[in-house]
Design a protein around this motif. Structure first.
Motif, PDB file in Angstrom:
ATOM      1  N   TYR A   1     -57.487  28.851 -13.425  1.00  0.00           N
ATOM      2  CA  TYR A   1     -57.393  27.525 -14.024  1.00  0.00           C
ATOM      3  C   TYR A   1     -55.945  27.181 -14.360  1.00  0.00           C
ATOM      4  CZ  TYR A   1     -62.475  27.404 -14.724  1.00  0.00           C
ATOM      5  OH  TYR A   1     -63.826  27.362 -14.540  1.00  0.00           O
ATOM      6  N   GLU A   2     -55.716  25.895 -14.575  1.00  0.00           N
ATOM      7  CA  GLU A   2     -54.405  25.484 -15.059  1.00  0.00           C
ATOM      8  C   GLU A   2     -54.167  26.109 -16.433  1.00  0.00           C
ATOM      9  OE1 GLU A   2     -53.939  21.364 -16.208  1.00  0.00           O
ATOM     10  OE2 GLU A   2     -56.108  21.073 -16.261  1.00  0.00           O
ATOM     11  N   TYR A   3     -52.920  26.393 -16.723  1.00  0.00           N
ATOM     12  CA  TYR A   3     -52.567  27.092 -17.958  1.00  0.00           C
ATOM     13  C   TYR A   3     -52.389  26.095 -19.095  1.00  0.00           C
ATOM     14  CZ  TYR A   3     -49.888  30.011 -21.207  1.00  0.00           C
ATOM     15  OH  TYR A   3     -49.445  30.688 -22.310  1.00  0.00           O
ATOM     16  N   MET A   4     -52.971  26.439 -20.240  1.00  0.00           N
ATOM     17  CA  MET A   4     -52.869  25.603 -21.429  1.00  0.00           C
ATOM     18  C   MET A   4     -51.961  26.302 -22.456  1.00  0.00           C
ATOM     19  SD  MET A   4     -54.780  22.822 -21.049  1.00  0.00           S
ATOM     20  CE  MET A   4     -54.055  22.803 -19.417  1.00  0.00           C
ATOM     21  N   PRO A   5     -50.712  25.883 -22.582  1.00  0.00           N
ATOM     22  CA  PRO A   5     -49.740  26.614 -23.404  1.00  0.00           C
ATOM     23  C   PRO A   5     -50.090  26.703 -24.880  1.00  0.00           C
ATOM     24  CG  PRO A   5     -48.854  24.489 -22.687  1.00  0.00           C
ATOM     25  CD  PRO A   5     -50.110  24.712 -21.918  1.00  0.00           C
ATOM     26  N   ASN A   6     -50.891  25.772 -25.395  1.00  0.00           N
ATOM     27  CA  ASN A   6     -51.225  25.825 -26.821  1.00  0.00           C
ATOM     28  C   ASN A   6     -52.570  26.474 -27.102  1.00  0.00           C
ATOM     29  OD1 ASN A   6     -49.078  24.755 -28.485  1.00  0.00           O
ATOM     30  ND2 ASN A   6     -49.337  22.841 -27.352  1.00  0.00           N
ATOM     31  N   GLY A   7     -53.151  27.110 -26.085  1.00  0.00           N
ATOM     32  CA  GLY A   7     -54.377  27.850 -26.297  1.00  0.00           C
ATOM     33  C   GLY A   7     -55.549  26.969 -26.688  1.00  0.00           C
ATOM     34  N   SER A   8     -56.469  27.538 -27.469  1.00  0.00           N
ATOM     35  CA  SER A   8     -57.686  26.822 -27.837  1.00  0.00           C
ATOM     36  C   SER A   8     -57.508  26.069 -29.141  1.00  0.00           C
ATOM     37  CB  SER A   8     -58.855  27.802 -27.965  1.00  0.00           C
ATOM     38  OG  SER A   8     -58.696  28.603 -29.118  1.00  0.00           O
ATOM     39  N   LEU A   9     -58.309  25.016 -29.300  1.00  0.00           N
ATOM     40  CA  LEU A   9     -58.320  24.252 -30.541  1.00  0.00           C
ATOM     41  C   LEU A   9     -58.769  25.131 -31.699  1.00  0.00           C
ATOM     42  CD1 LEU A   9     -58.215  21.626 -32.180  1.00  0.00           C
ATOM     43  CD2 LEU A   9     -60.510  21.080 -31.305  1.00  0.00           C
ATOM     44  N   ASP A  10     -59.717  26.014 -31.453  1.00  0.00           N
ATOM     45  CA  ASP A  10     -60.198  26.923 -32.490  1.00  0.00           C
ATOM     46  C   ASP A  10     -59.058  27.759 -33.061  1.00  0.00           C
ATOM     47  OD1 ASP A  10     -62.486  28.667 -33.759  1.00  0.00           O
ATOM     48  OD2 ASP A  10     -61.216  30.076 -32.683  1.00  0.00           O
ATOM     49  N   ARG A  11     -58.189  28.230 -32.178  1.00  0.00           N
ATOM     50  CA  ARG A  11     -57.103  29.099 -32.619  1.00  0.00           C
ATOM     51  C   ARG A  11     -56.120  28.357 -33.516  1.00  0.00           C
ATOM     52  NH1 ARG A  11     -55.037  33.861 -31.607  1.00  0.00           N
ATOM     53  NH2 ARG A  11     -52.795  34.202 -31.715  1.00  0.00           N
ATOM     54  N   ILE A  12     -55.721  27.178 -33.114  1.00  0.00           N
ATOM     55  CA  ILE A  12     -54.757  26.419 -33.921  1.00  0.00           C
ATOM     56  C   ILE A  12     -55.398  25.912 -35.206  1.00  0.00           C
ATOM     57  CG2 ILE A  12     -53.515  24.219 -33.995  1.00  0.00           C
ATOM     58  CD1 ILE A  12     -52.459  24.689 -31.312  1.00  0.00           C
ATOM     59  N   LEU A  13     -56.680  25.533 -35.124  1.00  0.00           N
ATOM     60  CA  LEU A  13     -57.349  24.949 -36.283  1.00  0.00           C
ATOM     61  C   LEU A  13     -57.651  25.990 -37.362  1.00  0.00           C
ATOM     62  CD1 LEU A  13     -58.413  22.150 -37.136  1.00  0.00           C
ATOM     63  CD2 LEU A  13     -60.629  22.803 -36.181  1.00  0.00           C
ATOM     64  N   HIS A  14     -57.969  27.226 -36.919  1.00  0.00           N
ATOM     65  CA  HIS A  14     -58.441  28.212 -37.890  1.00  0.00           C
ATOM     66  C   HIS A  14     -57.583  29.467 -38.000  1.00  0.00           C
ATOM     67  CE1 HIS A  14     -62.014  25.815 -38.308  1.00  0.00           C
ATOM     68  NE2 HIS A  14     -62.364  25.980 -37.040  1.00  0.00           N
ATOM     69  N   LEU A  15     -56.905  29.880 -36.931  1.00  0.00           N
ATOM     70  CA  LEU A  15     -56.234  31.175 -36.947  1.00  0.00           C
ATOM     71  C   LEU A  15     -54.727  31.083 -37.086  1.00  0.00           C
ATOM     72  CD1 LEU A  15     -58.285  33.034 -34.177  1.00  0.00           C
ATOM     73  CD2 LEU A  15     -58.636  33.032 -36.639  1.00  0.00           C
ATOM     74  N   ARG A  16     -54.129  30.109 -36.429  1.00  0.00           N
ATOM     75  CA  ARG A  16     -52.673  29.985 -36.476  1.00  0.00           C
ATOM     76  C   ARG A  16     -52.286  29.074 -37.642  1.00  0.00           C
ATOM     77  NH1 ARG A  16     -50.509  28.246 -30.789  1.00  0.00           N
ATOM     78  NH2 ARG A  16     -48.550  28.423 -31.903  1.00  0.00           N
TER      79      ARG A  16
END
Length: 686
Positions: free
Chosen positions: A439-454
């Protein structure tokens, strides 16, 4: 292993016979027909005779036909654009003296065969292209005079690029042609990238092209052509009535070698599309190779024997790969039979295992960016695509009606899902025991990660960006539910499966649980509910029947999750949807807003989004809006729904079979206490 070798041998034999005997490869099942189009007497009848009174208010007055296999028009690595030549015969016949004539017919080249107009008018072409990912070029044979479109009259040829307003056109009346006379005419279309010119000839003799073109226009098509494009025809009746017919179509490209099967079996100098009954070469087109008559006779003489051999091998291959594998008699190998079903039919490119290993440095552990229940995702680099996400599937033992996630996801994505808010499939690999999607690469990862982990990155999620993410997911679901040629129910809409690009735009991914239906399908099959707790609609948990409204419920949970910054089910077991319903009942729904926004948001806009989110998680599926309606309400384009004062109670009776323990185990030693919850996808590293 033997199945893969057998299929490879069959493909090689097909390639050898087709290239050495020069038999035109253009069976009717390589054409996709839409709307009123149908096959008739070795021709394509694009529109049917209709009543002009009924066609004016109908959406069935158009017909389209396009070649299933994408044609390569652009070599990205060398930035070389293909030249092409096209020749076809057509007739436009008035079907009702009391009605005006139809709109006409157009030859088109398009990057997206699914975004064309589905309503009357414009010859079935889009009025204009708004999405930069989409593009089309058309040569129109227009029989309808519409001054608002800049038409010069009702008997002209025009060249269109991304809009129905022609870049250049010519009145053919003065040249002695009447497009609506009912006579068979032949058109020649030629584009030379070296001169940046497109030329159109028109004549009544199929064998001899006129010496001078009727239309010659300077245009740089490299600005409009994508790497892979579809070719075909479109026609419409609008408020009139006519029968538009195409036959004896031949098409070829030069300058860029095709790279998808079965197109790649055709040599560059040969005709790419030859159909039907077109055995000779064009004397007037310099890059169509002249064939020796003895070669043609040899091809015809040996063609019957070759087709018989191919037919026998095809039956053996089908039985060995499909029948035996479905019976479980060929375990542990790549299902080559299934993958060959999609091979070459769409844009994603088949990659070798060596390319995949090189891209991921031998599936290096340090390249892992995500892990799920059935696959591991690696960051990789391919020369032709740049940075990519490589999804490597683990071997899954299939039981009951549970399907292999690779097969399901590949089968869905290979349907050429092209949308700016969907993660795009770049390629795939099915070799030995390896099953891989790229798949195409998504540099900011998942929404879950930014919303809850990062935690440090959460500040990037301003209210404006959060709303943009919500509307982006909505746009993707509207495409799957309404705008795609087949209805697709995602079944696993959640923040883990929403990826963010460099600009924090949302792209929905992971179609491992998706269900695909025809739009005419009125019923859905009951399945074992799958997904993640907190996102599952109550009726789906109990009935096992997925619908668009179950996707709406999951989308509603995502809306509430993005607004509140809380998980669907927190560590204390509090369900997010219930928590927001409680706030609504108390009249304090504004307290659901994520405190990390520290008041930097439009209060009216925020409360509107929360109300829409609650309407999407309404316990009664019939009370939920569609995703399109939800998006319009969030934008203020529709009035908000009247929600009940408190969360309503809906009684739902389970229809799951009592004897489902074996299905519920699905590779586990013990039955899950919550059988409808599949293991939660997590992206532990980025």
């Amino acid at each position: 292993m033997h199945s893969c070798l057998l299929c490879a041998f069959l493909i090689f034999l097909l390639s050898f016979l087709l290239s050495s005997l020069s038999i035109p490869f253009y069976p009717s099942n390589s054409l996709s027909l839409f709307g009123d189009a149908q096959f008739s007497n070795n021709s394509i009848t694009l529109t049917q005779e209709t009543s002009c009174l009924s066609s004016s208010n109908s959406s069935n007055g158009i017909g389209r036909a396009f070649y299933d296999y994408p044609v390569r028009f652009l070599d990205i690595s060398s930035n070389v654009t293909a030249s092409f030549s096209c020749k076809f015969s057509f007739t436009i016949t008035s079907s009702s003296p009391s009605c005006p004539l139809g709109d006409g017919i157009a030859f088109f080249i398009t990057s997206n065969s699914g975004f064309f107009s589905v309503s009357n008018g414009y010859m079935g072409l889009p009025n204009e292209v708004s999405d930069p990912q989409d593009s089309y070029i058309a040569v129109e044979f227009d029989t309808n005079y519409d001054p608002s479109l800049g038409d010069i009259n009702g008997n002209h040829i025009g060249i269109d690029a991304n809009t129905i307003l022609s870049l250049d056109s010519v009145d053919v009346t003065s040249l002695g042609f009447d497009l609506k006379s009912g006579k068979k005419m032949t058109a020649w279309i030629e584009y030379r990238d070296s001169s940046k010119k497109i030329k159109v000839w028109l004549g009544e003799d199929y064998e001899a092209r006129p010496p001078a073109p009727v239309l010659e226009s300077e245009i740089d098509l490299s600005k409009h052509l994508k790497e892979f494009m579809h070719v075909g025809f479109s026609a419409s009746n609008g408020r009139g009535s006519a029968v538009h017919v195409v036959d004896q179509w031949r098409f070829k490209t030069s300058g860029v070698a095709p790279s998808t099967l079965p197109v790649e079996t055709v040599q560059e100098e040969e005709c790419l599309v030859c159909w039907p009954g077109d055995t000779g070469e064009d004397d007037q087109v310099s890059d169509f190779r002249r064939r020796d008559k003895r070669e043609v006779r040899l091809a015809l003489g040996l063609g019957g024997l070759a087709l018989f051999v191919i037919f026998v091998l095809g039956i053996l291959c089908f039985y060995y790969v499909f029948v035996l594998r479905r019976k479980g008699m060929i375990p542990g190998e790549c299902n080559e039979g299934q993958s060959s079903r999609f091979q070459g039919s769409k844009v994603p490119r088949r990659l070798s295992l060596s390319e995949i290993r090189s891209a991921t440095r031998g599936f290096n552990q340090n390249k892992i960016i995500g892990e799920g229940a059935s696959a591991v995702v690696y960051e990789g680099a391919l020369p032709s695509c740049g940075t990519v996400a490589v999804k490597r599937f683990s071997e899954v033992k299939q039981k009951g009606n549970l399907r292999n996630p690779f097969s399901n996801e590949f089968g869905t994505m290979a349907g050429c899902l092209r949308h700016k808010n969907l993660v795009q499939l770049q390629g795939w690999c099915c070799e030995k025991n390896e099953l891989v999607l790229v798949y195409e690469y998504m540099p900011n990862g998942s929404l879950d990660r930014i919303l809850h982990l990062r935690t440090h990155a959460t500040k990037l999620l301003t209210w404006e960006r959060r709303l943009n993410i919500i509307l982006g997911v909505a746009s993707a679901l509207v495409y799957l539910h309404e705008d795609c040629e087949r209805l697709i129910i995602h079944r696993d809409v959640k923040t883990c499966n929403i990826m963010l690009d460099a600009d924090l735009n949302a792209k929905l991914g992971d179609f491992g649980l998706a269900e695909v239906y025809e739009h005419s399908c009125r019923t859905r099959d009951a399945t074992l509910p799958a997904g993640t707790m907190g996102y599952l609609a109550p009726e789906y948990v109990y009935s096992g029947v997925p619908t668009v409204k179950t996707d709406v419920y999951s989308f509603g949970v995502v809306v509430l999750e993005v607004v509140s910054g809380r998980r669907p089910v927190d560590d204390n077991g509090v369900v997010l949807a219930d928590w927001v319903w409680d706030l609504w009942e108390k009249g304090t729904v504004g307290e659901a807003v994520d405190h990390k926004l520290i008041g930097r948001y439009n209060k009216v806009e925020m409360e509107r989004v929360l109300v829409v989110g609650l309407s999407c998680v309404h316990p009664n599926s019939k009370k939920r809006p569609t995703v399109k309606e939800a998006a319009r309400m969030m934008k203020g384009e529709m009035p908000l729904p009247n929600l009940p004062a408190k969360k309503p109670t809906v009684k739902i009776q389970s229809v799951l079979p009592k004897q489902s323990e074996e299905l519920l185990r699905f590779g586990h030693d013990e039955v899950n206490d919550t059988p409808w919850a599949t293991p939660k996808t997590h992206f532990s590293r980025f």
